[in-house]
Design a protein around this motif. Structure first.
Motif, PDB file in Angstrom:
ATOM      1  N   GLN A 143      40.421  37.492  42.378  1.00 48.08           N
ATOM      2  CA  GLN A 143      40.015  38.682  42.701  1.00 48.08           C
ATOM      3  C   GLN A 143      39.699  39.593  41.442  1.00 48.08           C
ATOM      4  N   ILE A 144      40.626  39.313  40.674  1.00 46.68           N
ATOM      5  CA  ILE A 144      40.425  40.422  39.119  1.00 46.68           C
ATOM      6  C   ILE A 144      39.250  39.915  38.418  1.00 46.68           C
ATOM      7  N   ALA A 145      38.851  38.365  38.235  1.00 43.90           N
ATOM      8  CA  ALA A 145      38.009  37.995  37.717  1.00 43.90           C
ATOM      9  C   ALA A 145      36.423  38.468  38.432  1.00 43.90           C
ATOM     10  N   ALA A 146      36.539  38.420  39.675  1.00 50.01           N
ATOM     11  CA  ALA A 146      35.208  38.850  40.222  1.00 50.01           C
ATOM     12  C   ALA A 146      35.051  40.375  40.187  1.00 50.01           C
ATOM     13  N   SER A 147      36.012  41.144  39.742  1.00 56.31           N
ATOM     14  CA  SER A 147      35.616  42.633  39.443  1.00 56.31           C
ATOM     15  C   SER A 147      34.833  42.826  38.189  1.00 56.31           C
ATOM     16  N   GLN A 148      35.083  41.900  37.144  1.00 51.11           N
ATOM     17  CA  GLN A 148      34.380  42.061  36.019  1.00 51.11           C
ATOM     18  C   GLN A 148      35.068  43.309  35.143  1.00 51.11           C
ATOM     19  N   GLY A 149      36.122  43.492  35.361  1.00 46.97           N
ATOM     20  CA  GLY A 149      36.695  44.629  34.672  1.00 46.97           C
ATOM     21  C   GLY A 149      36.343  46.161  35.207  1.00 46.97           C
ATOM     22  N   LYS A 150      35.443  46.251  36.352  1.00 41.67           N
ATOM     23  CA  LYS A 150      34.894  47.409  36.683  1.00 41.67           C
ATOM     24  C   LYS A 150      36.311  48.082  37.540  1.00 41.67           C
ATOM     25  N   PRO A 151      36.573  49.427  37.228  1.00 36.56           N
ATOM     26  CA  PRO A 151      37.809  49.947  37.917  1.00 36.56           C
ATOM     27  C   PRO A 151      37.382  49.965  39.254  1.00 36.56           C
ATOM     28  N   SER A 152      38.432  49.893  39.988  1.00 38.47           N
ATOM     29  CA  SER A 152      38.234  50.211  41.548  1.00 38.47           C
ATOM     30  C   SER A 152      39.939  49.818  42.166  1.00 38.47           C
ATOM     31  N   LEU A 153      39.945  50.568  43.269  1.00 39.58           N
ATOM     32  CA  LEU A 153      41.199  50.581  44.018  1.00 39.58           C
ATOM     33  C   LEU A 153      41.629  49.254  44.355  1.00 39.58           C
ATOM     34  N   ASP A 154      40.700  48.256  44.618  1.00 36.27           N
ATOM     35  CA  ASP A 154      41.001  46.812  45.000  1.00 36.27           C
ATOM     36  C   ASP A 154      41.459  46.150  43.757  1.00 36.27           C
ATOM     37  N   LEU A 155      40.736  46.537  42.542  1.00 35.93           N
ATOM     38  CA  LEU A 155      41.497  45.656  41.442  1.00 35.93           C
ATOM     39  C   LEU A 155      42.835  46.233  41.020  1.00 35.93           C
ATOM     40  N   LEU A 156      43.053  47.373  41.148  1.00 37.42           N
ATOM     41  CA  LEU A 156      44.476  47.965  40.999  1.00 37.42           C
ATOM     42  C   LEU A 156      45.441  47.222  41.704  1.00 37.42           C
ATOM     43  N   ARG A 157      44.962  47.008  43.104  1.00 36.88           N
ATOM     44  CA  ARG A 157      45.954  46.454  44.023  1.00 36.88           C
ATOM     45  C   ARG A 157      46.128  44.888  43.596  1.00 36.88           C
ATOM     46  N   ALA A 158      45.100  44.326  43.186  1.00 34.33           N
ATOM     47  CA  ALA A 158      45.351  42.808  42.713  1.00 34.33           C
ATOM     48  C   ALA A 158      46.529  42.834  41.775  1.00 34.33           C
ATOM     49  N   TYR A 159      46.011  43.421  40.594  1.00 31.88           N
ATOM     50  CA  TYR A 159      47.043  43.481  39.517  1.00 31.88           C
ATOM     51  C   TYR A 159      48.501  44.030  39.924  1.00 31.88           C
ATOM     52  N   ILE A 160      48.914  44.850  40.808  1.00 27.82           N
ATOM     53  CA  ILE A 160      49.915  45.233  41.412  1.00 27.82           C
ATOM     54  C   ILE A 160      50.608  44.007  41.982  1.00 27.82           C
ATOM     55  N   ALA A 161      49.817  43.307  43.042  1.00 28.57           N
ATOM     56  CA  ALA A 161      50.355  42.356  43.784  1.00 28.57           C
ATOM     57  C   ALA A 161      50.705  40.946  42.718  1.00 28.57           C
ATOM     58  N   ARG A 162      49.896  40.981  41.844  1.00 22.73           N
ATOM     59  CA  ARG A 162      50.269  39.627  40.881  1.00 22.73           C
ATOM     60  C   ARG A 162      51.355  39.720  40.210  1.00 22.73           C
ATOM     61  N   GLN A 163      51.825  41.255  39.920  1.00 23.33           N
ATOM     62  CA  GLN A 163      52.829  41.272  38.800  1.00 23.33           C
ATOM     63  C   GLN A 163      54.190  40.478  39.304  1.00 23.33           C
ATOM     64  N   PRO A 164      54.701  40.629  40.414  1.00 20.59           N
ATOM     65  CA  PRO A 164      56.051  40.044  40.748  1.00 20.59           C
ATOM     66  C   PRO A 164      55.827  38.558  40.849  1.00 20.59           C
ATOM     67  N   LEU A 165      54.668  37.888  40.777  1.00 20.51           N
ATOM     68  CA  LEU A 165      54.353  36.538  40.802  1.00 20.51           C
ATOM     69  C   LEU A 165      54.545  35.846  39.313  1.00 20.51           C
ATOM     70  N   LEU A 166      54.390  36.692  38.379  1.00 23.05           N
ATOM     71  CA  LEU A 166      54.316  36.349  37.027  1.00 23.05           C
ATOM     72  C   LEU A 166      55.801  35.975  36.488  1.00 23.05           C
ATOM     73  N   THR A 167      55.868  34.761  35.736  1.00 18.96           N
ATOM     74  CA  THR A 167      57.492  34.425  35.219  1.00 18.96           C
ATOM     75  C   THR A 167      57.758  34.622  33.996  1.00 18.96           C
ATOM     76  N   THR A 168      56.505  34.512  33.159  1.00 18.84           N
ATOM     77  CA  THR A 168      57.029  34.823  31.667  1.00 18.84           C
ATOM     78  C   THR A 168      57.060  36.584  30.961  1.00 18.84           C
ATOM     79  N   PRO A 169      57.678  36.883  30.209  1.00  9.01           N
ATOM     80  CA  PRO A 169      57.667  38.179  29.673  1.00  9.01           C
ATOM     81  C   PRO A 169      56.337  38.392  29.272  1.00  9.01           C
TER      82      PRO A 169
END
Length: 668
Positions: A143-169
């Motif tokens: 989802q993040i890659a498809a956005s090509q860095g263009k700011p959008s609400l969907d992009l923000l939600r993707a980053y927020i949803a990914r945060q708890p799935l990441l394991t390393t600091p």
């Protein structure tokens, strides 16, 4: 002692037992082994060859699962063609879990082909609530890659949803930093119009953090206090425990000293007129005035002659060297350093870069007590800065061919490459996908071609077409002959390089084995970016109209080179529909300042643009450390909306206008 007969008898009875045990042991060793487990929801840890072999040997129950793992491995190995072949061979009757994995793999394949709409379409078939953790990470990365860095609400939600799935600091910090960077790309109007769900507490916290930053970023102490208060109000927000690096640097922030600025400009030679316009804008901004009557000509020490056309300095629309204003006659007795009277607490001393080598001028400026340097202007001198031993902060007024990241150097220019990159973004945002570049047969055309095509492919676009034109006389001959300009061209060939994999949003995309160039999404040209003077544009636009129907909806775009003072009503009607970019000052952001500045330079728009650059150079110099330390720093300047990348190269987002019914209006 037992009789020998008894011993023999016992041995005979034991032999069958031994034989039986050996037979059973042999049978056990030849029994079928448990087949390897097949987990399509986990990562592909083996090679595609191994998975294909297992697929061929497996029963119908596991055959598709092995095939899905093989496709995943092929994409990881940089074999998109083989992966696509396997994708087309998947059966129709897939289980729900298999369908989800198939959609993820199809999205990943389309990403390798830069087909971003297809990536998004595939992801719409995925239900993230039934995915494994590994699949969820891939889903949000895509989802993040498809956005090509263009700011959008969907992009923000993707980053927020990914945060708890990441394991390393490290991954968690990077995700927080990119979330913050995305937020800072939103305009104030966009933020004010965002509507979120009542249960999106994390997203609400991020939006409040942005508001805290924008409300207090002019005062470092207030910003520190406001961030601390925000952390208290949102203790469960990931950023409360791990601030974005850009904000954490606020604690160590100290503003750059501007007590004494060394302004390095060519005060003699062919670039003198350009330097004078920049210095005028710099001084007016420092003194807080719109524009003032021109200062008396400054006498400087004679310098060796230099040959610098406008294209080689800064302005993308300045006249050629033969059209430059007459040079002032330098005096022979004045020293090269000239103090400019200061109306503020900042003292500015101007040094003539045509008088001494740049390293000697930097050393002299440091001995004179300078705390910050603005300049030089000539590209060859800017390229020498990274090798200089000076510790002074430097805002260079040009950009070298190859930028070297130095913590004390930022680069600011009005280059045609900068305009070309901005044009690529503007045309892409307007939905154009098959552009043609119409360029002069010159070094300027070569520079624009490479910059536009490189930026276009970074956005996800395909191969760019180009067509070159010659002199005005050649164009006039073509117009009189009724030949027109056919909208076709040859592909732009970017500098060859070994194919390299890319990483987008943490998703590793290896380079394809095949080096077949990516073609345009459509075989037909849908837009034209034109680099031409006003006289050339007056011929090119009618020649395009000869060959293209107005019903074809071909978008026409031009650089600021085509917009100069003195264009009459007939010209504006002839340019109907053409969009062109320019600095906000020349686009009417401040009509009073534009009128006053233009009167100082006989309505020479090229010099007015450099005046705007000088004005912005003062503002950037005053915020040097903020530019270096605050990701997301931006400035609404006279030459454009300014921001800096990781190498501290200042980029400009220009204002786009359009000719409509004989008037110039903002582009829609």
């Amino acid at each position: 002692m037992l009789p020998s007969k008894h011993v023999y008898s016992k041995a005979v009875r034991t032999v069958p037992l031994l034989l039986a045990s050996l037979i059973f042991a042999g049978c056990t060793g030849q029994a079928p082994q448990t087949p390897p487990s097949v987990n399509i929801q986990g990562p592909a840890t083996s090679t595609s060859g191994y998975y294909l072999q297992q697929m061929q040997q497996s029963s119908d129950d596991n055959k598709v699962n092995w095939q899905l793992l093989a496709i995943k491995a092929m994409l990881n190995e940089g074999q998109p063609a083989q992966a696509q072949q396997q994708l087309t061979q998947l059966p129709q009757d897939l289980s729900r879990a298999q369908q989800q994995e198939q959609a993820l793999l199809l999205a990943q394949y389309q990403l390798t082909r830069h087909n971003l709409p297809a990536v998004s379409q595939s992801l719409k078939q995925v239900d993230p609530t039934i995915l494994s953790k590994d699949q969820q990470v891939r889903y949000y990365q895509l989802q993040i890659a498809a956005s090509q860095g263009k700011p959008s609400l969907d992009l923000l939600r993707a980053y927020i949803a990914r945060q708890p799935l990441l394991t390393t600091p490290g991954d968690r910090q990077k995700n927080i930093d990119t979330t913050w960077h995305t937020l800072t790309q939103f305009s104030a109007d966009q933020i004010n119009n965002i509507s979120i769900n009542a249960d999106e507490n994390v997203l609400q916290g991020w939006l409040d953090l942005l508001n805290v930053y924008r409300s207090n970023n002019s005062d470092a102490d207030k910003l520190k206090s406001a961030i601390s208060d925000w952390q208290t109000r949102y203790p469960h927000n990931p950023a409360a425990k791990m601030l974005p690096i850009a904000l954490s640097q606020v604690a160590n922030y100290s503003p750059a000293s501007t007590d004494k600025i060394a302004l390095l400009l060519p005060l003699s030679g062919q670039a003198q007129a350009f330097a004078s316009a920049i210095q005028k804008g710099f001084d007016d901004a420092r003194n807080g005035v719109h524009a003032a009557p021109p200062a008396p000509a400054t006498s400087v020490a004679p310098a060796a002659a230099t040959s610098n056309t406008a294209d080689g300095i800064v302005s993308p629309s300045a006249p050629e060297a033969t059209e430059q204003p007459a040079q002032a006659s330098p005096a022979a007795t004045t020293p090269p350093a000239v103090s400019t009277p200061a109306a503020s607490n900042t003292q500015v001393q101007v040094y003539d870069t045509a008088s001494q080598p740049i390293d000697q001028l930097l050393a002299q400026a440091q001995r004179d007590g300078a705390t910050l340097v603005v300049g030089p202007l000539i590209k060859e001198q800017v390229a020498q800065l990274p090798q200089s031993p000076t510790t002074l902060n430097i805002l260079a007024l040009n950009e070298p061919e190859k930028v070297q990241n130095r913590p004390n150097i930022c680069y600011f220019s009005l280059s045609p490459e900068d305009e070309a990159r901005d044009a690529a973004h503007h045309m892409w945002d307007q939905g154009k996908r098959a552009p043609l570049l119409l360029l002069p047969r010159s070094n300027l055309g070569d520079r624009v071609r490479q910059a536009f095509a490189s930026e276009w492919q970074k956005l996800g676009g395909g191969t760019v077409q180009q067509q070159q034109f010659g002199s005005t006389a050649e164009l006039r001959q073509g117009l009189n002959g009724g030949a027109g300009i056919r909208l076709s061209g040859t592909p732009v060939s970017l500098p060859s390089a070994q194919p390299q994999g890319i990483t987008i949003a943490g998703l590793n995309i290896p380079a394809p084995v095949s080096d077949t160039p990516i073609t345009s999404d459509s075989g037909n040209i849908d837009s034209v970016y034109i680099i031409a003077t006003q006289d050339e544009m007056a011929l090119i636009k009618p020649m395009i109209a000869m060959r293209v129907s107005s019903r074809n909806n071909i978008g026409l775009y031009a650089s600021s080179r085509s917009y100069q003072a003195g264009a009459g009503t007939d010209y504006r009607f002839e340019m109907e529909g053409l969009q062109f970019s320019d600095a906000p000052l020349l686009s009417g952001s401040n009509p009073v300042q534009l009128q006053q500045a233009a009167s100082q330079f006989d309505n020479n728009h090229s010099l007015v643009r450099l005046y705007a650059m000088g004005s912005d150079a003062w503002a950037l110099a005053s915020h040097f450390n903020e530019i270096r330390q605050h990701a997301g720093f931006h400035l609404n300047g006279n030459s454009g909306t300014l921001s800096a990348n990781a190498d501290c190269v200042i980029s400009r987002k220009l204002q786009w206008n359009q000719y409509r019914h004989g008037e110039i209006v903002p582009a829609s």
